[in-house]
Design a protein around this motif. Structure first.
Motif, short mmCIF file in Angstrom:
data_model
loop_
_atom_site.label_atom_id
_atom_site.label_comp_id
_atom_site.label_asym_id
_atom_site.label_seq_id
_atom_site.Cartn_x
_atom_site.Cartn_y
_atom_site.Cartn_z
N ALA A 1 -20.76 99.22 87.90
CA ALA A 1 -19.99 98.97 86.80
C ALA A 1 -20.69 97.62 85.99
O ALA A 1 -20.21 97.68 84.88
N LEU A 2 -21.75 98.08 85.78
CA LEU A 2 -22.44 97.64 84.87
C LEU A 2 -22.90 98.20 83.85
O LEU A 2 -23.11 97.90 82.50
N THR A 3 -22.10 99.93 83.92
CA THR A 3 -22.19 100.25 82.56
C THR A 3 -21.15 100.74 82.21
O THR A 3 -21.21 101.85 81.20
N ALA A 4 -20.02 100.37 82.83
CA ALA A 4 -18.94 101.03 82.51
C ALA A 4 -18.37 100.13 81.28
O ALA A 4 -17.57 101.67 80.37
N GLU A 5 -18.42 98.79 80.91
CA GLU A 5 -18.20 98.55 79.46
C GLU A 5 -19.21 98.03 78.82
O GLU A 5 -18.78 96.46 77.93
N LEU A 6 -20.23 98.89 78.04
CA LEU A 6 -20.96 98.61 77.52
C LEU A 6 -20.49 98.64 75.61
O LEU A 6 -20.82 99.77 75.24
N ALA A 7 -20.11 97.82 75.25
CA ALA A 7 -19.54 97.33 74.22
C ALA A 7 -19.72 96.18 73.56
O ALA A 7 -19.74 94.92 73.95
N PRO A 8 -19.40 96.13 71.97
CA PRO A 8 -19.20 95.23 71.41
C PRO A 8 -18.91 93.80 71.79
O PRO A 8 -17.54 94.32 72.69
N THR A 9 -19.62 92.65 72.25
CA THR A 9 -18.95 91.34 73.27
C THR A 9 -17.22 91.06 72.61
O THR A 9 -17.34 90.84 70.27
N PRO A 10 -16.71 90.15 72.45
CA PRO A 10 -15.49 89.65 71.61
C PRO A 10 -16.10 89.35 70.21
O PRO A 10 -15.81 89.34 69.17
N ARG A 11 -17.28 88.41 70.49
CA ARG A 11 -18.20 87.76 69.26
C ARG A 11 -17.57 89.18 67.93
O ARG A 11 -17.49 88.73 66.99
N TYR A 12 -18.08 89.72 68.39
CA TYR A 12 -18.20 91.58 67.48
C TYR A 12 -16.97 92.75 67.26
O TYR A 12 -17.95 93.14 66.48
N GLN A 13 -16.39 92.27 67.93
CA GLN A 13 -15.44 93.22 67.47
C GLN A 13 -14.93 93.68 66.21
O GLN A 13 -14.96 95.01 66.59
N GLY A 14 -14.99 92.29 65.98
CA GLY A 14 -14.37 92.41 64.50
C GLY A 14 -15.43 92.99 63.67
O GLY A 14 -14.79 93.67 62.08
N VAL A 15 -15.99 93.03 63.43
CA VAL A 15 -17.73 93.85 62.82
C VAL A 15 -18.08 95.56 62.23
O VAL A 15 -17.06 95.33 62.52
N ARG A 16 -17.99 95.44 60.87
CA ARG A 16 -18.27 96.12 60.53
C ARG A 16 -19.45 96.52 59.79
O ARG A 16 -19.06 94.84 59.21
N PHE A 17 -19.74 97.04 59.33
CA PHE A 17 -20.69 97.32 58.20
C PHE A 17 -20.64 96.87 56.76
O PHE A 17 -20.49 96.20 55.75
N ALA A 18 -18.85 96.99 56.16
CA ALA A 18 -18.52 96.30 55.20
C ALA A 18 -19.04 95.39 54.82
O ALA A 18 -18.41 94.31 54.46
N THR A 19 -18.32 94.40 56.45
CA THR A 19 -17.91 93.13 56.46
C THR A 19 -20.14 92.10 56.42
O THR A 19 -19.85 90.93 56.80
N TYR A 20 -19.99 93.04 56.74
CA TYR A 20 -22.27 92.68 56.60
C TYR A 20 -22.59 92.22 55.41
O TYR A 20 -22.47 92.58 54.47
N HIS A 21 -22.63 90.79 54.75
CA HIS A 21 -22.86 89.82 54.19
C HIS A 21 -24.24 89.75 53.40
O HIS A 21 -24.75 88.87 53.64
N PRO A 22 -25.31 90.69 53.11
CA PRO A 22 -26.72 90.53 52.89
C PRO A 22 -27.06 88.79 52.56
O PRO A 22 -25.92 89.42 51.41
N ASN A 23 -27.98 88.96 52.17
CA ASN A 23 -28.22 87.25 51.34
C ASN A 23 -29.63 88.33 50.31
O ASN A 23 -29.82 88.37 50.54
#
Length: 335
Positions: free
Chosen positions: A15-37
């Motif tokens: 089961a350790l390899t079954a759900e290797l996806a973004p965690t809830p904190r990062y489920q909604g992030v996308r490249f478009a939502t990254y705001h570089p300094n």
């Protein structure tokens, strides 16, 4: 209220390899939502480099293959930078945009998977993946470095590409993490597989919050009153530390299943490094799962001894303090 001390979830290696996806904190992030300094051009350059890396992927008849090459060997991209500059955000964004089969995990999770499955089974488990995304790649331990070199050396020639991130400690020698003289050959073998991009900037998690700002009694009472008590876990730090010694770190996510908020009271300094490292991994999981959290007791600056914070696992402790600061900031904003 949930009693974490009564939980000791079992370990299912498969089961350790079954759900290797973004965690809830990062489920909604996308490249478009990254705001570089804008003051640190390397942040935008890192985003561009990662998107270009993914654009090199093609779907061909018979399966997905990265980078049209004479040899179907995977390639690597390595983001090397400090805390709180958005590396995990970019890594999760890559998972969402990647064609083919991708897996996202922390370096420590990968080490637990290899430990639980054994090297041969671990390589086989990921052989069908087109892209691995490894967060917080750590080259501060000879044993882990050897395992990582063996794993990548067996996996990447078969066509699996890898994007990794790492933290560079202030005062670290050189511009990258591939500089530990005690195991230079292993590190050079890993480094040769990656195109490295430096990403600079201040830790966004520290803006407006000092690391020593645990909640006052009044703040804690108000925070606790706002939580759903049916899914709240409250325990003191000593109880938590004792219990974490009985639970394998690979099970910490399961330990927190169904929990919405965690209150850890009476934080105390941790003179035992085994206890301290378990606590650090627990905070990593609590943070990644996006849980509400509150802490009282010793100021964060006094949790870990200076020998830990400047020793072999320095970046683990620095990352933990950074994430604790953000969790505390969220606790104060939790209305």
């Amino acid at each position: 209220m949930i009693d974490l001390l009564s939980r000791n979830p079992s370990l299912d290696p498969d089961a350790l390899t079954a759900e290797l996806a973004p965690t809830p904190r990062y489920q909604g992030v996308r490249f478009a939502t990254y705001h570089p300094n804008a003051d640190y051009p390397s942040q935008e350059e890192a985003r561009v480099a990662m998107q270009a890396f993914l654009r090199g992927a093609q779907v061909r008849p018979g399966g997905f293959r990265l980078f049209r090459r004479a040899k179907p060997e995977g390639r690597g991209l390595y983001l090397d930078g400090g805390f709180g500059v958005g590396k995990t955000h970019l890594l999760a964004s890559a998972w969402h945009d990647a064609p083919g089969r991708a897996a996202l995990m922390s370096f420590q999770d990968l080490m637990y998977i290899i430990g639980a499955l054994g090297m041969h089974r671990a390589v086989d488990a990921f052989r069908g993946h087109d892209l691995l995304l490894i967060d917080e790649f750590e080259l501060d331990d000879p044993g882990n470095t050897h395992m990582a070199n063996t794993f990548l050396g067996q996996l990447m020639p078969g066509g699996t590409s890898v994007i990794a991130t790492s933290n560079t400690e202030p005062g670290a020698l050189g511009q990258g993490r591939f500089n530990a003289s005690d195991f230079q050959r292993q590190i050079q073998a890993i480094a040769s597989r990656f195109e490295t991009h430096r990403i600079d900037g201040p830790d966004y998690r520290q803006r407006g919050v000092r690391p020593e700002d645990v909640l006052t009694p009044g703040e804690f009472t108000a925070w606790e009153a706002r939580q759903n008590h049916a899914t709240l876990a409250r325990l003191n730090h000593r109880e938590l530390s004792r219990h974490l010694l009985q639970v394998h770190p690979s099970r910490f996510s399961r330990l927190l299943a169904g929990v919405s908020a965690v209150a850890v009271t009476d934080l105390t300094p941790m003179p035992d490094q085994n206890v301290a490292l378990r606590f650090v991994h627990f905070i990593d999981k609590l943070y990644d799962l996006g849980l509400h959290a509150a802490f009282t007791g010793t100021n964060l600056s006094g949790l870990f001894s200076d020998t830990y914070r400047h020793g072999a696992y320095a970046k683990k402790y620095s990352r933990c303090l950074s994430r604790l600061s953000e969790l505390l900031k969220e606790a104060r904003q939790d209305r």
